[in-house]
Design a protein around this motif. Structure first.
Motif, mmCIF file in Angstrom:
data_model
loop_
_atom_site.group_PDB
_atom_site.id
_atom_site.type_symbol
_atom_site.label_atom_id
_atom_site.label_comp_id
_atom_site.label_asym_id
_atom_site.label_seq_id
_atom_site.Cartn_x
_atom_site.Cartn_y
_atom_site.Cartn_z
ATOM 1 N N VAL A 26 4.900 -20.172 4.150
ATOM 2 C CA VAL A 26 4.949 -21.197 3.410
ATOM 3 C C VAL A 26 5.751 -21.492 2.539
ATOM 4 O O VAL A 26 6.597 -22.260 1.649
ATOM 5 N N VAL A 27 5.720 -20.456 1.617
ATOM 6 C CA VAL A 27 7.022 -19.950 0.492
ATOM 7 C C VAL A 27 8.911 -20.678 0.900
ATOM 8 O O VAL A 27 8.865 -21.551 0.505
ATOM 9 N N MET A 28 8.395 -19.851 2.608
ATOM 10 C CA MET A 28 9.964 -19.958 3.094
ATOM 11 C C MET A 28 10.546 -21.185 3.480
ATOM 12 O O MET A 28 11.366 -21.298 4.107
ATOM 13 N N SER A 29 9.283 -22.098 3.766
ATOM 14 C CA SER A 29 9.537 -23.197 4.168
ATOM 15 C C SER A 29 10.186 -24.341 3.683
ATOM 16 O O SER A 29 10.949 -25.303 3.651
ATOM 17 N N PHE A 30 10.258 -23.454 2.222
ATOM 18 C CA PHE A 30 10.937 -24.679 0.983
ATOM 19 C C PHE A 30 12.354 -24.183 1.267
ATOM 20 O O PHE A 30 12.969 -24.230 -0.265
ATOM 21 N N ASN A 31 12.845 -23.597 1.819
ATOM 22 C CA ASN A 31 14.377 -22.454 1.099
ATOM 23 C C ASN A 31 14.946 -23.789 1.523
ATOM 24 O O ASN A 31 15.170 -24.512 2.648
ATOM 25 N N SER A 32 15.920 -23.206 0.268
ATOM 26 C CA SER A 32 17.480 -24.536 1.130
ATOM 27 C C SER A 32 18.750 -24.008 1.870
ATOM 28 O O SER A 32 19.420 -24.792 2.030
ATOM 29 N N GLY A 33 18.523 -22.604 1.970
ATOM 30 C CA GLY A 33 19.012 -22.051 3.275
ATOM 31 C C GLY A 33 18.748 -22.049 4.358
ATOM 32 O O GLY A 33 17.680 -22.829 5.312
ATOM 33 N N ASP A 34 19.713 -21.406 5.528
ATOM 34 C CA ASP A 34 19.254 -21.145 6.575
ATOM 35 C C ASP A 34 18.580 -20.510 7.207
ATOM 36 O O ASP A 34 18.551 -20.363 8.941
ATOM 37 N N SER A 35 18.484 -19.375 6.622
ATOM 38 C CA SER A 35 17.635 -18.453 6.585
ATOM 39 C C SER A 35 16.054 -18.301 6.655
ATOM 40 O O SER A 35 15.653 -18.731 5.660
ATOM 41 N N ALA A 36 15.457 -17.997 7.746
ATOM 42 C CA ALA A 36 14.078 -17.704 7.900
ATOM 43 C C ALA A 36 13.369 -16.810 6.411
ATOM 44 O O ALA A 36 11.706 -16.401 6.537
ATOM 45 N N TYR A 37 14.126 -15.616 6.604
ATOM 46 C CA TYR A 37 13.783 -14.422 6.021
ATOM 47 C C TYR A 37 14.683 -14.865 4.154
ATOM 48 O O TYR A 37 14.074 -13.511 4.064
ATOM 49 N N THR A 38 15.096 -14.952 4.084
ATOM 50 C CA THR A 38 16.419 -15.242 2.480
ATOM 51 C C THR A 38 15.635 -16.047 1.611
ATOM 52 O O THR A 38 16.270 -17.516 2.659
ATOM 53 N N LEU A 39 15.060 -16.607 0.643
ATOM 54 C CA LEU A 39 14.965 -17.638 -0.136
ATOM 55 C C LEU A 39 16.005 -16.984 -1.029
ATOM 56 O O LEU A 39 16.567 -16.725 -2.092
ATOM 57 N N ASP A 40 17.065 -18.832 -1.030
ATOM 58 C CA ASP A 40 18.218 -19.112 -1.690
ATOM 59 C C ASP A 40 17.422 -20.345 -2.126
ATOM 60 O O ASP A 40 18.756 -20.590 -3.189
ATOM 61 N N GLY A 41 17.177 -20.569 -2.186
ATOM 62 C CA GLY A 41 16.602 -21.646 -3.607
ATOM 63 C C GLY A 41 14.508 -22.636 -3.057
ATOM 64 O O GLY A 41 14.882 -22.609 -1.986
ATOM 65 N N PHE A 42 14.687 -23.285 -3.647
ATOM 66 C CA PHE A 42 13.543 -24.345 -3.275
ATOM 67 C C PHE A 42 14.231 -25.912 -3.125
ATOM 68 O O PHE A 42 14.984 -26.180 -3.445
ATOM 69 N N SER A 43 13.933 -26.160 -1.426
ATOM 70 C CA SER A 43 14.273 -27.184 -1.164
ATOM 71 C C SER A 43 13.171 -28.321 -0.276
ATOM 72 O O SER A 43 13.046 -27.813 0.482
ATOM 73 N N LEU A 44 12.926 -29.887 -0.040
ATOM 74 C CA LEU A 44 11.915 -30.295 0.926
ATOM 75 C C LEU A 44 13.069 -30.510 2.002
ATOM 76 O O LEU A 44 12.392 -30.678 2.748
ATOM 77 N N LYS A 45 14.265 -30.346 2.086
ATOM 78 C CA LYS A 45 15.442 -31.103 3.530
ATOM 79 C C LYS A 45 14.463 -30.367 4.889
ATOM 80 O O LYS A 45 14.842 -30.787 5.598
ATOM 81 N N TRP A 46 13.922 -29.128 5.188
ATOM 82 C CA TRP A 46 13.658 -28.969 6.542
ATOM 83 C C TRP A 46 12.162 -29.379 6.806
ATOM 84 O O TRP A 46 11.908 -30.231 7.889
ATOM 85 N N TYR A 47 11.582 -30.061 5.422
ATOM 86 C CA TYR A 47 10.571 -31.190 5.857
ATOM 87 C C TYR A 47 11.170 -32.703 6.478
ATOM 88 O O TYR A 47 10.377 -32.934 7.288
ATOM 89 N N GLY A 48 12.018 -32.714 6.039
ATOM 90 C CA GLY A 48 12.982 -34.111 6.640
ATOM 91 C C GLY A 48 13.768 -34.157 7.952
ATOM 92 O O GLY A 48 13.438 -35.379 8.704
ATOM 93 N N GLU A 49 14.119 -32.724 7.961
ATOM 94 C CA GLU A 49 14.718 -33.183 9.194
ATOM 95 C C GLU A 49 13.430 -32.913 10.366
ATOM 96 O O GLU A 49 13.817 -33.060 11.758
ATOM 97 N N LEU A 50 12.136 -32.317 10.110
ATOM 98 C CA LEU A 50 11.558 -32.612 10.931
ATOM 99 C C LEU A 50 10.983 -33.858 11.309
ATOM 100 O O LEU A 50 10.915 -34.013 12.719
#
Length: 259
Positions: A26-50
């Motif tokens: 759940v935390v990694m779903s808010f990742n601002s970067g493109d990696s699924a394993y490294t948290l670069d920051g928080f963002s909702l962009k992936w929910y928008g892409e869904l």
């Protein structure tokens, strides 16, 4: 630390083992970067892409169609099966047969249904998945409704029959209202099971259409992305909500029966 407190160590360790991966997802779903394993920051962009992904939208629509149709089938047949086993035909053998779809491995049930569809020459599609999921979830609905029937007041049914009401009138006016919390809880459970069921859908849907779990499977073959994490987080939220609502309704029904 006392011995009593030491007993809680394996308890909390088991909970951490079960739910820590979910929390990380759940935390990694808010990742601002493109990696699924490294948290670069928080963002909702992936929910928008869904929301903008047509393939995911189509898979979601197909999943909702399958879940709604199979829930209706499982709720009606599961309730009838529970009432029949509890009130009319009491047999341990029939009880075991009725619950068999719930305990059989999904792979065995899926292959059996695929062979059966081939024998009757049924073309695979969404309707074949609806029937398969309805059969699978029916056993769970029957189990939940039977639990509710165990706490129902049979004296009301006996009084209704003594006053001249037939079996149908007794069921509709006395038995069914007592079963409503259990039926709703079973329906929510059936909907949740169908929502994220993969194996049976994969074997019985054919090649023309895909449900959401099959779409997810095809996407993760090329690697997990934050978009997959976001989609999984939404499915977790829906599943948890349905399960908690079902448990709450069951408890309400039990408390009313005790009152």
């Amino acid at each position: 630390m006392g011995r009593g407190r030491l007993l809680y160590v394996p308890f909390w360790a088991a909970y951490a083992f079960l739910y820590l991966p979910i929390a990380v997802l759940v935390v990694m779903s808010f990742n601002s970067g493109d990696s699924a394993y490294t948290l670069d920051g928080f963002s909702l962009k992936w929910y928008g892409e869904l929301a903008a992904d047509e393939r995911i939208r189509d898979g979601l629509v197909n999943t909702l169609i399958v879940a709604t149709g199979s829930t209706a089938i499982a709720t009606v047949l599961g309730t009838m099966l529970a009432v029949g086993l509890a009130r009319h035909t009491r047999s341990k053998t029939l009880d075991a047969v009725a619950l068999m779809p719930a305990v059989l491995p999904d792979l065995v049930l899926a292959i059996g249904l695929l062979v059966f569809y081939g024998v009757i020459q049924l073309t695979l599609g969404l309707y074949s998945v609806v029937l398969a999921h309805g059969l699978f979830a029916m056993a769970f609905v029957a189990a939940v409704v039977r639990t509710r029937l165990a706490g129902a007041d049979t004296s009301l049914e006996e009084a209704s029959r003594d006053l001249g009401a037939g079996p149908v009138a007794t069921f509709m006016r006395i038995t069914l209202p007592q079963l409503v919390p259990g039926i709703v809880a079973g329906a929510l459970l059936a909907f949740t099971l169908s929502l994220d069921e993969f194996v049976i859908a994969y074997f019985t849907i054919g090649n023309s259409e895909q449900t959401l779990p099959i779409v997810i499977y095809s996407m993760i073959r090329f690697g997990v992305t934050p978009k997959i994490n976001a989609l999984a987080a939404i499915l977790l939220l829906v599943s948890f909500t349905a399960v908690i609502a079902g448990q709450r309704l069951t408890r309400i029904g039990e408390s009313r029966a005790q009152d």
